[in-house]
Design an enzyme around this catalytic site. Structure first.
Site, PDB file in Angstrom:
ATOM      1  N   ARG A 119      -9.335  -0.480   4.844  1.00  0.00           N
ATOM      2  CA  ARG A 119      -9.154  -0.230   3.415  1.00  0.00           C
ATOM      3  C   ARG A 119      -9.997  -1.153   2.545  1.00  0.00           C
ATOM      4  O   ARG A 119     -10.468  -0.740   1.488  1.00  0.00           O
ATOM      5  CB  ARG A 119      -7.680  -0.394   3.028  1.00  0.00           C
ATOM      6  CG  ARG A 119      -6.800   0.778   3.414  1.00  0.00           C
ATOM      7  CD  ARG A 119      -5.405   0.618   2.838  1.00  0.00           C
ATOM      8  NE  ARG A 119      -4.546   1.730   3.210  1.00  0.00           N
ATOM      9  CZ  ARG A 119      -4.388   2.834   2.490  1.00  0.00           C
ATOM     10  NH1 ARG A 119      -5.038   2.976   1.351  1.00  0.00           N
ATOM     11  NH2 ARG A 119      -3.572   3.792   2.901  1.00  0.00           N
ATOM     12  N   ILE A 152       5.240  -4.693  10.049  1.00  0.00           N
ATOM     13  CA  ILE A 152       5.423  -4.245   8.667  1.00  0.00           C
ATOM     14  C   ILE A 152       5.053  -2.777   8.689  1.00  0.00           C
ATOM     15  O   ILE A 152       3.889  -2.413   8.849  1.00  0.00           O
ATOM     16  CB  ILE A 152       4.604  -5.080   7.683  1.00  0.00           C
ATOM     17  CG1 ILE A 152       5.136  -6.520   7.675  1.00  0.00           C
ATOM     18  CG2 ILE A 152       4.669  -4.475   6.274  1.00  0.00           C
ATOM     19  CD1 ILE A 152       4.367  -7.484   6.791  1.00  0.00           C
ATOM     20  N   TYR A 210      -2.634 -10.247   4.622  1.00  0.00           N
ATOM     21  CA  TYR A 210      -2.714  -8.861   5.079  1.00  0.00           C
ATOM     22  C   TYR A 210      -4.171  -8.523   5.368  1.00  0.00           C
ATOM     23  O   TYR A 210      -5.007  -8.486   4.463  1.00  0.00           O
ATOM     24  CB  TYR A 210      -2.128  -7.938   4.012  1.00  0.00           C
ATOM     25  CG  TYR A 210      -2.121  -6.460   4.352  1.00  0.00           C
ATOM     26  CD1 TYR A 210      -2.274  -5.994   5.658  1.00  0.00           C
ATOM     27  CD2 TYR A 210      -1.925  -5.519   3.348  1.00  0.00           C
ATOM     28  CE1 TYR A 210      -2.249  -4.645   5.951  1.00  0.00           C
ATOM     29  CE2 TYR A 210      -1.888  -4.162   3.626  1.00  0.00           C
ATOM     30  CZ  TYR A 210      -2.056  -3.729   4.927  1.00  0.00           C
ATOM     31  OH  TYR A 210      -2.028  -2.386   5.203  1.00  0.00           O
ATOM     32  N   LYS A 237      -0.270 -10.086   8.601  1.00  0.00           N
ATOM     33  CA  LYS A 237      -0.071  -8.685   8.948  1.00  0.00           C
ATOM     34  C   LYS A 237      -1.420  -8.189   9.427  1.00  0.00           C
ATOM     35  O   LYS A 237      -2.372  -8.059   8.638  1.00  0.00           O
ATOM     36  CB  LYS A 237       0.417  -7.879   7.745  1.00  0.00           C
ATOM     37  CG  LYS A 237       0.552  -6.383   8.036  1.00  0.00           C
ATOM     38  CD  LYS A 237       0.910  -5.593   6.785  1.00  0.00           C
ATOM     39  CE  LYS A 237       0.959  -4.093   7.088  1.00  0.00           C
ATOM     40  NZ  LYS A 237       1.217  -3.286   5.862  1.00  0.00           N
ATOM     41  N   THR A 288       0.828  -1.205   0.000  1.00  0.00           N
ATOM     42  CA  THR A 288       0.000   0.000   0.000  1.00  0.00           C
ATOM     43  C   THR A 288       0.862   1.255   0.000  1.00  0.00           C
ATOM     44  O   THR A 288       0.632   2.192  -0.774  1.00  0.00           O
ATOM     45  CB  THR A 288      -0.908   0.016   1.242  1.00  0.00           C
ATOM     46  OG1 THR A 288      -1.653  -1.186   1.299  1.00  0.00           O
ATOM     47  CG2 THR A 288      -1.849   1.204   1.215  1.00  0.00           C
ATOM     48  N   THR A 289       1.879   1.275   0.864  1.00  0.00           N
ATOM     49  CA  THR A 289       2.751   2.447   0.970  1.00  0.00           C
ATOM     50  C   THR A 289       3.547   2.654  -0.303  1.00  0.00           C
ATOM     51  O   THR A 289       3.955   3.777  -0.616  1.00  0.00           O
ATOM     52  CB  THR A 289       3.686   2.290   2.182  1.00  0.00           C
ATOM     53  OG1 THR A 289       2.905   1.943   3.326  1.00  0.00           O
ATOM     54  CG2 THR A 289       4.459   3.558   2.469  1.00  0.00           C
ATOM     55  N   TYR A 307     -13.343  -4.363  -2.479  1.00  0.00           N
ATOM     56  CA  TYR A 307     -14.454  -3.949  -3.338  1.00  0.00           C
ATOM     57  C   TYR A 307     -15.453  -5.074  -3.587  1.00  0.00           C
ATOM     58  O   TYR A 307     -16.560  -5.041  -3.067  1.00  0.00           O
ATOM     59  CB  TYR A 307     -13.992  -3.337  -4.665  1.00  0.00           C
ATOM     60  CG  TYR A 307     -15.170  -2.757  -5.430  1.00  0.00           C
ATOM     61  CD1 TYR A 307     -15.790  -1.600  -4.972  1.00  0.00           C
ATOM     62  CD2 TYR A 307     -15.680  -3.386  -6.553  1.00  0.00           C
ATOM     63  CE1 TYR A 307     -16.910  -1.096  -5.626  1.00  0.00           C
ATOM     64  CE2 TYR A 307     -16.792  -2.873  -7.221  1.00  0.00           C
ATOM     65  CZ  TYR A 307     -17.407  -1.732  -6.751  1.00  0.00           C
ATOM     66  OH  TYR A 307     -18.511  -1.238  -7.386  1.00  0.00           O
TER      67      TYR A 307
END
Length: 292
Positions: A139, A204, A134, A162, A45-46, A108
């Protein structure tokens, strides 16, 4: 065995107007290795993976593996809301030498807990390297439940989670079945020590992009029994962490890196520059922490 213990950086992707700035990426990788980072997570994501093409992701995987050269683990972000797409990216990451995979829960379209079992089992069956699941419901709109994780942890290629739900009760429940073959990593930089206290072995991290040594030291101090030192680092980093999440990640961290001279380039739309108020707040906390 766990992919790593300590602090894995969810590394930013430096961009130019033409694509990935590989020279800058290489510079960042060397800096992390020399400053105690225990693993590289590329295209998470980052790293703005959601606005990268598959060709860019594959190039980033390959470059990072070659540059790191087995000094620390390289973990590729290959999650997708399409199981087939995630398998394709995961197999490529394995083929170029990535040590493991980070696969976010489907977003989604989401799915059911039964769907999560089938999704992750299909990916794990298709590769021969470890997978970290994850979980970030803020999100994705989807929470993977502890019992689903417990079932998935029996798969030889599913190595850990994570956990970024922010739900400490859920973290405690996951801790009940953590083992040498199933590791728990914090996905929240402000909750590392609490997660370590119930069986976690690392983080993380977003903050590690600008404070790699401190994030490494926080985890290793705790794991070595220096709980007070770990707690002090967790408390010290809290104001900086708050500033780095005053807008959606990775807007503040990439801005911070540019402010401290790392020159990682601009964000890709729909991410954009910070508001003046939040930028002033970020500058204040970077200054208080001694980074500018």
């Amino acid at each position: 065995m766990a992919l790593f213990k300590g602090s894995g950086v969810a590394i930013v992707t430096p961009f130019t107007k033409d694509g990935i700035n590989f020279d800058k990426l290489g510079e960042l990788l060397e800096w992390h290795i020399s400053n105690g980072t225990d693993a590289i997570i590329i295209c998470g994501t980052t790293g703005e993976a959601s606005t990268m093409t598959d060709e860019e992701k594959k190039a980033a995987f390959s470059y990072t593996v070659k540059k790191v050269a087995n000094r620390i683990p390289v973990i590729a972000g290959t999650g997708s809301n399409s199981t087939h797409h995630s398998i394709e990216l995961s197999q490529y990451a394995e083929s170029v030498g990535c040590d493991g995979l980070l696969c976010v829960t489907p977003y989604y379209n989401k799915t059911t807990q039964k769907g999560l079992l089938e999704h992750y089992t299909a990916i794990a069956d298709a590769v021969n390297i470890p997978i970290i699941i994850y979980n970030v419901p803020g999100r994705t709109g989807l929470n993977i439940l502890p019992d689903t994780l417990r079932k998935l942890s029996a798969h030889k290629n599913i190595a850990g989670v994570k956990e970024a739900s922010g739900n400490i009760s859920q973290v405690v429940e996951i801790g009940r079945f953590c083992s040498e073959s199933f590791a728990m990593y914090s996905g929240n930089d402000d909750q590392v020590v609490p997660l370590l206290s119930v069986g976690g072995i690392g983080v993380i991290s977003v903050v590690a992009n600008i404070a790699p040594r401190e994030m490494h030291d926080m985890v290793i101090n705790y794991l070595e029994g220096n709980v007070k030192q770990a707690m002090e680092l967790q408390l010290k980093i809290k104001p900086l962490n708050d500033a780095l999440f005053c807008e959606v990640n990775p807007i503040p961290i990439k801005t911070a890196m540019n402010l401290i001279g790392r020159e990682v380039g601009e964000l890709r739309l729909p991410l954009t520059s910070m508001t003046d108020k939040n930028l002033d707040y970020l500058k204040k906390e970077l200054s208080s922490y001694g980074l500018i």
